[in-house]
Design a protein around this motif. Structure first.
Motif, mmCIF file in Angstrom:
data_model
loop_
_atom_site.group_PDB
_atom_site.id
_atom_site.type_symbol
_atom_site.label_atom_id
_atom_site.label_comp_id
_atom_site.label_asym_id
_atom_site.label_seq_id
_atom_site.Cartn_x
_atom_site.Cartn_y
_atom_site.Cartn_z
ATOM 1 N N PHE A 11 -64.549 -25.726 9.724
ATOM 2 C CA PHE A 11 -64.279 -26.896 8.887
ATOM 3 C C PHE A 11 -64.900 -26.740 7.498
ATOM 4 O O PHE A 11 -64.231 -26.948 6.485
ATOM 5 N N THR A 12 -66.168 -26.390 7.428
ATOM 6 C CA THR A 12 -66.837 -26.339 6.126
ATOM 7 C C THR A 12 -66.389 -25.150 5.291
ATOM 8 O O THR A 12 -66.227 -25.280 4.080
ATOM 9 N N VAL A 13 -66.167 -24.010 5.909
ATOM 10 C CA VAL A 13 -65.699 -22.848 5.145
ATOM 11 C C VAL A 13 -64.302 -23.111 4.595
ATOM 12 O O VAL A 13 -64.018 -22.821 3.434
ATOM 13 N N ARG A 24 -63.475 -13.963 3.775
ATOM 14 C CA ARG A 24 -62.403 -12.956 3.843
ATOM 15 C C ARG A 24 -62.948 -11.566 3.517
ATOM 16 O O ARG A 24 -62.654 -10.600 4.207
ATOM 17 N N GLU A 25 -63.762 -11.483 2.457
ATOM 18 C CA GLU A 25 -64.218 -10.182 1.962
ATOM 19 C C GLU A 25 -65.420 -9.621 2.715
ATOM 20 O O GLU A 25 -65.526 -8.408 2.882
ATOM 21 N N HIS A 78 -61.406 -25.313 17.828
ATOM 22 C CA HIS A 78 -60.176 -26.093 17.712
ATOM 23 C C HIS A 78 -59.087 -25.243 17.050
ATOM 24 O O HIS A 78 -59.311 -24.665 15.988
ATOM 25 N N PRO A 79 -57.908 -25.147 17.663
ATOM 26 C CA PRO A 79 -56.857 -24.284 17.117
ATOM 27 C C PRO A 79 -56.377 -24.708 15.732
ATOM 28 O O PRO A 79 -55.999 -23.852 14.933
ATOM 29 N N THR A 84 -55.794 -23.203 10.138
ATOM 30 C CA THR A 84 -55.812 -23.540 8.710
ATOM 31 C C THR A 84 -56.727 -22.603 7.922
ATOM 32 O O THR A 84 -56.371 -22.171 6.822
ATOM 33 N N LEU A 85 -57.877 -22.248 8.464
ATOM 34 C CA LEU A 85 -58.770 -21.331 7.746
ATOM 35 C C LEU A 85 -58.156 -19.942 7.646
ATOM 36 O O LEU A 85 -58.145 -19.334 6.571
ATOM 37 N N PHE A 86 -57.621 -19.435 8.732
ATOM 38 C CA PHE A 86 -57.079 -18.079 8.697
ATOM 39 C C PHE A 86 -55.786 -18.002 7.895
ATOM 40 O O PHE A 86 -55.495 -16.958 7.294
ATOM 41 N N ILE A 87 -55.020 -19.081 7.818
ATOM 42 C CA ILE A 87 -53.885 -19.115 6.891
ATOM 43 C C ILE A 87 -54.403 -18.976 5.458
ATOM 44 O O ILE A 87 -53.876 -18.189 4.667
#
Length: 119
Positions: A11-13, A24-25, A78-79, A84-87
């Motif tokens: 959530f926070t990231v 990501r990096e 939570h999926p 959303t983060l990985f998108i």
């Protein structure tokens, strides 16, 4: 294991573009930094409010550090938060809807009932 802490990380990231790029990096360093800096902050409170006991276990830390979203799902993250983060991190590396298709493929081995996502 703390599903709460996994979800708090996701959530926070996801809500900070700089943290998204950092994760990501350099995921391992980002997980370590986040755990040391953000894990014990109480959400939606001033910086002076914090707890002292929240830490990832080795399995959670490794799944986060290797961007292993199937493992995170299996751990109860939570999926919606993982997706959303990985998108945000990886959609740019795929054709339109390509990452979402890859996400579904990599989670295709999961069957009902899914892991409990309650925190």
């Amino acid at each position: 294991m703390s599903k709460y802490l996994l979800n708090k990380f996701l959530f926070t990231v996801d809500r900070d573009p700089d943290l998204v790029e950092r994760y990501r990096e350099d995921p391992r360093a980002t997980v370590t930094m986040w755990e040391d800096t953000y894990a014990n902050r109480i959400l939606n409170c001033t910086d002076g409010e914090s707890s002292t006991w929240l830490r990832f276990d080795d399995v959670e830390r490794e799944a986060l550090a290797t961007h292993d979203y199937p493992a995170l799902f299996e751990l109860g993250a939570h999926p919606f938060l993982t997706l959303t983060l990985f998108i945000a991190m990886f959609e740019r590396d795929h054709e339109p809807l390509g990452f979402q298709t890859e996400y579904a493929r990599r989670l295709g081995h999961m069957t009902l009932p899914y892991p409990d996502i309650a925190t």
